[in-house]
Design an enzyme around this catalytic site. Structure first.
Site, short mmCIF file in Angstrom:
data_model
loop_
_atom_site.label_atom_id
_atom_site.label_comp_id
_atom_site.label_asym_id
_atom_site.label_seq_id
_atom_site.Cartn_x
_atom_site.Cartn_y
_atom_site.Cartn_z
N ARG B 13 0.83 -1.21 0.00
CA ARG B 13 0.00 0.00 0.00
C ARG B 13 0.86 1.26 0.00
O ARG B 13 0.48 2.28 -0.57
CB ARG B 13 -0.97 0.00 1.18
N GLU B 61 -19.00 4.36 -0.15
CA GLU B 61 -18.21 3.88 -1.28
C GLU B 61 -18.98 3.94 -2.59
O GLU B 61 -18.41 4.20 -3.65
CB GLU B 61 -17.74 2.44 -1.02
#
Lengths: 289, 317
Positions: B13, B61
C-alpha cells in the site's frame, strides 16, 4: 467555443410544440417494440424539452464526451430513455430517423442509456437506479477544478430516491459545496408497486433536502413557463456554495388522458388501438420520425 | 536458478501511495478519492500536497465510485481508494454500470486484500475480489507482488486508458523486484526459468513461489516462476510458452479457489494445452482473525504448500 445555438432559445409556444412531438415520439417508440416506459417519459417531457431547447448551453455537433464549457445533463432514472432519445435527436445529437431503432438489435438506442455504442449525448450508462447524482456530482467537481462555468443537471425519479446512494451523494455534494449542480426529482408519487406513499414513504422532501444542505426549489413540471422560470432561478442560485434541488410535481403519462396519474403505464407499451387513441390527442407538430 | 535478493520489507500500500504522489506531480489530471481510510491507503501524502485534487468521500463507497466516474468524464484520472472488500463487493453494481459498462477511466485502488489483513477477520478479508473484477468486461485487473511493483503499476495506470482494479495489501512483505525491472501492464514476468514445472503466482505469493523454487531446486526439480501481475488482460502467450516446456502447472494466489487466477488459467489450459494443474488458493472458505503469517499457514498458502503442489503436479504428468 461551445455556445448556445440561437435556434435553441425557444418561446413557450415553440417549446409546447416540441414537447407535443416528443410525446408522439415516445408513444410510437415504445409501441413499435411493445416495451419501454411511457409513463415517466411523458411526465418529464416538458422539463427535458425546456432544458434542452431553452436552458442549457450545449453543442450537439460535434459531440464531445468531456463537454468543456457546456452545460451537461445526466439522466439517472434511465428507464425514461425514450424521452431522452427523442429530445437528443430533435436537438441535433443524432438523426431523428434513428429513433426507429429503439430497443432493437444492433441499435445505439439501448433500452436503458449506454455509452459503449457511442450514442452522442449520453455520457454514462444509467438504469440501475441511484447512481446518476454521484456521477453528476463528479462531473460538477471536475468542472470546478477546470474553472469551467458549465452547469451540471441531473434528473431522478421519486421512487429512485429510495436508493441509499442518492443520500450519500446528497451529503457529498453539500459537503464539497458543489454549487454548479442542479438536480431535479420527478415527484409523480408513483413507482412500480404503487404510490410512493404505499411503497416507501418519502416524507417531507423539502425538509429532507434542506436538512442535507441543499437549496430547494419547487415547480409544476407541466407548466413550461414555470419550468423555465424555476430553472433560470436555479441557475442564478449556482455559485453560492450549495447544490440546488428542484422538486418537480408531475403526473405520470401526462398528455394522454388514459395514461395520466396512474403507475399502470410505468413499463407497459400501448397496443395499436391505444396508440391511435393517444396520438389523436397529440398533434404532429414537427413531423413523426 | 536466478536469485532475487531481499531488498527490504515494505507494505505494498505504501508503494501505491508513493506511486500516486509521483504520478500526480507529473500529471495534473490525476485526482484522488478515499472513503475515510486515507491513512490506511497511504493517500495522505497526496492529500497534503494536492488538497484541491483530493476528495474525501466519507464512508460512502457507492457514491465515491459514481463521483470517480463523473470526474473521469471531464478528463480527470481518478484513483478511488478503500479496502478491497468495500472497493468491490460492496459497490459491484456501481462499478459495473457507471465504470465498466460506461468505459470510464477510473482506477480502483484496493488495499487490505485477502487474508493478510489479519486480525480484523473475515468481514474485512475479501477473497473474491479478483473474480468479481475479472468478470467485468473492459476491466483491467492488476495484483503487483511487492512495494516497487505496486509503485510501478500505479505509475503505469496513469498512462492506461480505461477501468482498472489495482489490488494490494496491508502487511510488510519482502521487496525483491529491482527498480529497473520493466513493468508493462498485461505482460507476465518470467522470474526464473525452469524445465519441470511452471509456478504462476500473483501478489506477495510470488515471493513464496520463489522460495518454493529454491527448495525444489535442492530436490533436483527445476521450476519456472512466473509473476502474473496482470490478471486481465491475461498474458496467455507467456503462460503457454512456459507450459510447452514444463508440461505441468501450479497457481498460487491469496484468493478463493473459485474465480481466481487458478480458475482463470485452468480455462485457458483446457482450451489450448490440457495438462496437470494444482492450485494453491483458499479452499472455498471465508477467512478469520489471526496474524497474517498464521493465516497463510492455516489456509494453505505458504511456501511448503507451493512445494507440495509442484511435486503433485509433476507426479501427475
Amino acid at each position: 467555443m461551445p455556445s448556445i445555438f440561437p435556434e435553441f432559445v425557444k418561446t413557450i409556444e415553440e417549446l409546447q410544440s416540441i414537447s407535443t412531438q416528443v410525446r408522439r415520439d415516445i408513444l410510437r417508440m415504445v409501441h413499435a417494440v411493445n416495451s419501454g416506459h411511457p409513463g415517466g417519459s411523458l411526465g418529464c417531457t416538458d422539463f427535458l424539452t425546456a432544458l434542452y431547447f431553452r436552458i442549457m448551453k450545449h453543442t450537439p455537433q460535434p459531440f464531445s464526451m468531456e463537454g468543456k464549457g457546456e452545460d451537461l445533463f445526466f439522466l439517472s432514472n434511465g428507464h425514461i430513455s425514450p424521452l431522452w432519445y427523442s429530445v437528443l435527436a430533435r436537438s441535433g445529437y443524432f438523426p431523428i430517423s434513428e429513433l426507429s431503432t429503439f430497443r432493437k438489435i444492433n441499435s445505439r438506442l439501448q433500452g436503458h442509456p449506454a455509452t459503449h455504442e457511442g450514442l452522442p449525448g449520453v455520457r454514462v450508462a444509467s438504469g440501475s437506479l441511484g447512481q446518476g447524482m454521484s456521477v453528476a456530482a463528479g462531473v460538477a467537481l471536475g468542472k470546478k477544478l477546470d474553472q469551467d462555468s458549465g452547469i451540471v443537471y441531473s434528473l431522478h425519479g421519486d421512487g429512485e430516491i429510495n436508493e441509499g446512494q442518492i443520500w450519500e451523494a446528497a451529503l457529498f455534494a453539500a459537503h464539497h459545496k458543489i454549487d454548479n449542480l442542479i438536480s431535479t426529482i420527478d415527484v409523480n408519487g408513483q413507482q412500480i408497486d404503487g404510490p410512493t406513499d404505499k411503497v416507501m414513504s418519502l416524507g417531507n422532501l423539502r425538509a429532507k433536502w434542506e436538512a442535507f444542505g441543499w437549496i430547494v426549489l419547487q415547480m409544476d413540471g407541466h407548466n413550461l413557463e414555470e419550468i423555465v422560470t424555476t430553472l433560470s432561478e436555479a441557475k442564478n442560485l449556482c455559485g453560492k456554495g450549495q447544490p440546488v434541488l428542484i422538486l418537480m410535481k408531475t403526473e405520470m403519462g401526462k398528455g394522454v388522458n388514459f395514461m395520466e396519474g396512474t403507475h399502470k403505464w410505468h413499463g407497459v407499451a400501448p397496443n395499436d388501438e391505444q396508440l391511435a387513441s393517444a396520438l389523436a390527442q397529440l398533434t404532429e407538430t414537427l413531423g413523426d420520425y | 536458478m536466478k536469485k532475487y535478493p531481499v531488498l527490504g520489507k515494505n507494505d505494498t500500500r505504501s508503494g501505491f501511495g508513493a506511486g500516486l504522489l509521483e504520478l500526480a506531480r507529473k500529471d495534473h489530471r490525476v485526482v484522488g478519492l478515499c472513503a475515510d481510510l486515507t491513512g490506511s491507503l497511504k493517500m495522505d501524502a497526496f492529500e497534503k500536497e494536492f488538497p484541491d485534487r483530493f476528495f474525501q468521500s466519507g464512508i460512502a463507497e457507492a457514491n465515491m465510485i459514481g463521483v470517480a466516474a463523473g470526474l473521469s468524464i471531464t478528463g480527470k484520472i481518478p484513483f478511488a481508494g478503500t479496502f478491497a472488500n468495500f472497493a468491490t463487493g460492496r459497490v459491484y453494481d456501481q462499478i459495473r454500470q457507471s465504470v465498466a459498462y460506461s468505459g470510464k477511466n477510473v482506477k480502483i485502488a484496493a488495499s487490505h486484500a485477502g487474508l493478510t489483513l489479519g486480525e480484523d477477520g473475515a468481514t474485512h478479508q475479501i477473497l473474491e475480489d479478483i473474480g468479481l473484477m475479472r468478470m467485468l468486461p473492459h476491466m483491467t485487473v492488476i495484483v503487483p507482488c511487492d512495494y516497487t511493483q505496486t509503485k510501478q503499476a500505479t505509475l503505469a495506470l496513469g498512462n492506461h486508458h480505461g477501468p482498472a482494479y489495482l489490488r494490494f495489501g496491508r502487511p510488510k512483505v519482502e521487496s525483491f523486484i529491482p527498480e529497473d525491472m520493466p513493468f508493462e501492464i498485461g505482460k507476465a514476468q518470467v522470474l526464473t526459468e525452469g524445465q519441470d514445472v511452471t509456478i504462476v503466482a500473483c501478489g506477495h505469493l510470488v515471493w513464496k513461489a520463489l522460495l518454493a523454487a529454491e527448495i525444489l531446486e535442492q530436490k533436483g526439480i527445476s521450476a519456472e516462476v512466473i509473476n502474473l501481475h496482470t490478471i486481465k488482460p491475461l498474458d496467455e502467450a507467456t503462460l503457454l510458452a512456459s507450459v510447452a516446456k514444463t508440461k505441468c502447472l501450479v497457481t498460487a494466489e491469496e484468493h478463493n479457489i473459485y474465480g481466481g487466477v487458478g480458475d482463470l488459467i485452468s480455462g485457458v489450459m483446457a482450451r489450448h494445452f490440457p495438462l496437470p494443474i494444482e492450485m494453491v488458493a483458499v479452499k472455498d472458505s471465508f477467512g478469520e482473525s489471526g496474524t497474517p503469517e498464521e493465516l497463510m499457514v492455516k489456509y494453505g498458502l505458504d511456501t511448503p504448500d507451493i512445494v507440495a503442489a509442484a511435486e503433485k503436479a509433476i507426479s501427475r504428468k
